[in-house]
Scaffold this active site. Structure first.
Site, PDB file in Angstrom:
ATOM      1  N   GLU A 160       0.886  -1.173   0.000  1.00 48.10           N
ATOM      2  CA  GLU A 160       0.000   0.000   0.000  1.00 48.10           C
ATOM      3  C   GLU A 160       0.915   1.212   0.000  1.00 48.10           C
ATOM      4  OE1 GLU A 160      -3.153   0.058  -0.226  1.00 48.10           O
ATOM      5  OE2 GLU A 160      -3.873  -1.877   0.456  1.00 48.10           O
TER       6      GLU A 160
ATOM      7  N   CYS B  13      -2.090   9.346   2.318  1.00 42.88           N
ATOM      8  CA  CYS B  13      -1.817   8.692   1.041  1.00 42.88           C
ATOM      9  C   CYS B  13      -2.914   9.004   0.034  1.00 42.88           C
ATOM     10  CB  CYS B  13      -1.681   7.189   1.237  1.00 42.88           C
ATOM     11  SG  CYS B  13      -3.101   6.452   2.060  1.00 42.88           S
TER      12      CYS B  13
HETATM   13  P1  NAD Z   1       8.413   4.778   4.695  1.00 40.45           P
HETATM   14  O1  NAD Z   1       8.383   3.957   3.479  1.00 40.45           O
HETATM   15  O2  NAD Z   1       9.548   5.681   4.919  1.00 40.45           O
HETATM   16  O3  NAD Z   1       8.320   3.864   6.008  1.00 40.45           O
HETATM   17  C1  NAD Z   1       7.255   2.982   6.241  1.00 40.45           C
HETATM   18  C2  NAD Z   1       7.700   1.906   7.210  1.00 40.45           C
HETATM   19  O4  NAD Z   1       8.715   1.118   6.590  1.00 40.45           O
HETATM   20  C3  NAD Z   1       8.313   2.413   8.512  1.00 40.45           C
HETATM   21  O5  NAD Z   1       7.876   1.597   9.577  1.00 40.45           O
HETATM   22  C4  NAD Z   1       9.800   2.242   8.278  1.00 40.45           C
HETATM   23  O6  NAD Z   1      10.568   2.073   9.446  1.00 40.45           O
HETATM   24  C5  NAD Z   1       9.824   0.971   7.467  1.00 40.45           C
HETATM   25  N1  NAD Z   1      11.016   0.799   6.633  1.00 40.45           N
HETATM   26  C6  NAD Z   1      11.901   1.723   6.211  1.00 40.45           C
HETATM   27  N2  NAD Z   1      12.851   1.155   5.444  1.00 40.45           N
HETATM   28  C7  NAD Z   1      12.550  -0.161   5.363  1.00 40.45           C
HETATM   29  C8  NAD Z   1      13.134  -1.273   4.700  1.00 40.45           C
HETATM   30  N3  NAD Z   1      14.243  -1.144   3.954  1.00 40.45           N
HETATM   31  N4  NAD Z   1      12.549  -2.482   4.805  1.00 40.45           N
HETATM   32  C9  NAD Z   1      11.409  -2.635   5.532  1.00 40.45           C
HETATM   33  N5  NAD Z   1      10.825  -1.619   6.201  1.00 40.45           N
HETATM   34  C10 NAD Z   1      11.377  -0.393   6.111  1.00 40.45           C
HETATM   35  O7  NAD Z   1       7.019   5.563   4.681  1.00 40.45           O
HETATM   36  P2  NAD Z   1       6.574   6.715   5.662  1.00 40.45           P
HETATM   37  O8  NAD Z   1       7.394   7.924   5.337  1.00 40.45           O
HETATM   38  O9  NAD Z   1       6.551   6.207   7.053  1.00 40.45           O
HETATM   39  O10 NAD Z   1       5.055   6.946   5.215  1.00 40.45           O
HETATM   40  C11 NAD Z   1       4.676   7.813   4.205  1.00 40.45           C
HETATM   41  C12 NAD Z   1       4.366   7.064   2.932  1.00 40.45           C
HETATM   42  O11 NAD Z   1       3.392   6.066   3.198  1.00 40.45           O
HETATM   43  C13 NAD Z   1       3.762   7.945   1.864  1.00 40.45           C
HETATM   44  O12 NAD Z   1       4.323   7.660   0.617  1.00 40.45           O
HETATM   45  C14 NAD Z   1       2.281   7.556   1.880  1.00 40.45           C
HETATM   46  O13 NAD Z   1       1.611   7.799   0.670  1.00 40.45           O
HETATM   47  C15 NAD Z   1       2.361   6.116   2.206  1.00 40.45           C
HETATM   48  N6  NAD Z   1       1.105   5.622   2.766  1.00 40.45           N
HETATM   49  C16 NAD Z   1       0.343   4.802   1.999  1.00 40.45           C
HETATM   50  C17 NAD Z   1      -0.886   4.352   2.483  1.00 40.45           C
HETATM   51  C18 NAD Z   1      -1.750   3.442   1.651  1.00 40.45           C
HETATM   52  O14 NAD Z   1      -2.649   2.834   2.209  1.00 40.45           O
HETATM   53  N7  NAD Z   1      -1.531   3.309   0.358  1.00 40.45           N
HETATM   54  C19 NAD Z   1      -1.325   4.743   3.749  1.00 40.45           C
HETATM   55  C20 NAD Z   1      -0.520   5.591   4.490  1.00 40.45           C
HETATM   56  C21 NAD Z   1       0.705   6.025   3.988  1.00 40.45           C
END
Ligand code: NAD
Length: 497
Positions: free
Chosen positions: A239, A273
């Protein structure tokens, strides 16, 4: 915001710097322990009836409901978002839990299916056993909702889960998970566990050999998650981000459209998002629409006061993205209808509405994830649809039209479309939620969300012998002759052509 001290980190309020909680940085070994406990606990959980699982999830909902004031306060403190926004995501998450628990039996219970003409001597059943232990990785923007949403469908389908909340918003996620055991003290502790930390912890979870990773976060991290999961062929649900479009047709209710666009663009400070980032308005109603948007958006402010619509940017690096996009748009010839680069007063960003932004500009092509709305003008709705679909993303979308909403909605390439409103598909657990293209794949919510956390299984059962037994040796020439006649009888005549 976070600070790292040795093998722990502290979650702090992004606006005030206040410490909200200190959490361990979990390692691959910690995850392996939880996975082993999860495997044990999952057998117990899967052995319960749907009704018993539903009862336990409902007890959990009640426990969260009872602590909701405290939880929303914590959510406010760790992200600086208004309590109302935290309540909003909490309701959405609880509705997911309730829906998934209530519908799991209907969607996942074994069902008989027709065996088909060629094997009509067989009985056939499709069942949906759980996957096992799944990992749920969540972002910071709606931390309670994304954790509950992942858990709702995974648990209701009979799985155990290990949750990795965001390092920027771990406090509320951990509290909401722990409430499961307050409500169900007899449940084995491995059923839902959490690990905290940074990218390394998330990556270790992806490589832990779990049965699925449900990841919610950014596109670049989504790619890394998929690559890490490839090691063990762990399936993934992604997502990811969006650049959601709203179309304003010539027959739109412009007052309703302007209110929805301003709310949909600035709710949660645009850190959603499914926030509205692009709007295409038909020329005939452009000036009237822009006037209404400006009137409403001029009243919207960022801050920590009760009257402010939204709080700070939760992650400092996101402010740089906003600055880059607003600067690029203005340098590219856009008009700042509301705000501009001066709206950025870190950690807050006041509303920005940009008009006539070139389509190849970063502000149109990339996810901003901040309080910035781009409004471009089109000749007609056909052009709006074409431009709306000209993006790598495809998460949400909306259309405002009194008479042609459904017709336009059908042509938008996205995981969801709302007609004459904004974002509603997200709060409706009965409809699937997810994206296409760079917005990811797989679905939470609805029947599809429950099936996402199961492994469809076919069971066929021989009831009697029919005709020649072609599944044993030796096969006799007579048998082939009978089959040859059957092929002619069944396939040589045109049917339905
Ligand atoms: P992010 O990708 O930076 O981090 C998300 C999660 O992934 C965090 O818990 C982080 O610690 C973890 N993470 C980071 N690097 C990783 C790796 N290499 N392997 C596994 N896990 C890892 O995202 P964010 O900045 O926390 O959130 C914002 C983003 O999330 C935006 O792009 C937003 O659009 C998206 N988002 C999407 C939805 C949806 O339902 N489509 C909902 C909410 C947010």
């Amino acid at each position: 915001m976070t600070q790292t001290i040795a093998d722990t980190f502290t979650v702090t309020n992004p606006a005030t710097g206040e410490s909200v909680g200190t959490f361990p940085i979990h390692t691959a070994e910690d995850i392996a322990e939880r996975a082993a406990a999860g495997r044990e606990a999952q057998l117990w959980w899967a052995g319960l009836s749907f009704a018993e699982r539903k009862r336990r999830i409902n007890r959990w909902i009640a426990a969260i409901g009872q602590m909701s004031d405290e939880l929303c306060e914590l959510g406010y403190r760790e992200t600086g978002r208004p309590r109302g926004d935290v309540q909003f995501e909490l309701i959405a998450g609880l509705e997911d839990l309730r829906w998934a628990a209530a519908h799991a039996k209907r969607v996942l219970k074994p069902r008989k299916v027709a065996p088909g003409m060629a094997l009509f001597n067989f009985g056939a059943e499709v069942s949906y056993p759980p996957l096992g232990v799944v990992g749920v990785i969540a972002p910071w923007n709606v931390p309670i909702y994304t954790v509950l949403c992942g858990l709702a469908y995974a648990l209701a389908a009979g799985n155990a889960a290990i949750v990795k909340p965001s390092e920027y918003a771990a406090a509320s996620s951990v509290q909401v998970i722990d409430a499961f055991y307050t409500a169900n003290p007899d449940a084995p502790k491995g059923l839902i566990t959490w690990v905290t930390g940074f990218a390394e912890t998330g990556s270790a979870l992806c490589k832990a050999g779990l049965d699925k990773i449900a990841f919610t976060g950014s596109v670049p991290t989504g790619r890394k998650v998929m690559a890490a999961c490839a090691e063990n062929l762990t399936p993934v649900l992604l997502e990811l981000g969006g650049k959601d479009v709203t179309i304003i047709a010539e027959d739109a209710d412009l007052d309703a459209a302007a209110r929805a666009v301003v709310w949909g663009g600035f709710f949660n400070g645009g850190q959603a998002c499914v926030g509205i980032e692009r709007v295409y308005v038909v020329q005939a109603v452009r000036d009237a629409f822009l006037g209404k948007v400006k009137e409403i958006a001029d009243q919207v402010t960022a801050g920590l006061d009760e009257n402010d619509a939204y709080g700070p940017m939760i992650v400092p690096s996101q402010i740089d993205v906003v600055r880059r996009h607003v600067t690029a748009a203005i340098e590219g010839g856009a008009i700042a209808l509301v705000g501009g680069v001066d709206s950025i007063r870190a950690p807050f960003v006041d509303p920005v509405v940009l008009v006539d932004v070139p389509e190849d500009n970063a502000a149109v092509q990339e996810e901003t994830f901040g309080p910035v709305i781009v409004i471009n003008t089109v000749a007609d709705t056909a052009e709006a649809i074409r431009r709306g679909n000209a993006t790598r993303f495809g998460l949400g979308s909306s259309v405002f039209s009194k008479g042609r909403g459904k017709e336009i909605a059908r042509q938008l390439k996205a995981g969801g479309t709302t007609i004459n409103s904004a974002l509603t598909f997200v709060g409706m657990p009965s409809v699937p939620f997810g994206g296409i293209g760079d917005s990811g794949f797989g679905r939470f919510h609805g029947d599809d969300g429950l099936r996402e956390f199961s492994a469809p299984k076919a069971t066929t059962n021989k009831r009697f012998q029919m005709g020649p037994d072609m599944q044993s040796f030796p096969r006799r020439p007579d048998d082939f002759e009978q089959v040859r006649k059957m092929v002619k009888f069944r396939y040589a005549k045109r049917r339905g052509a």
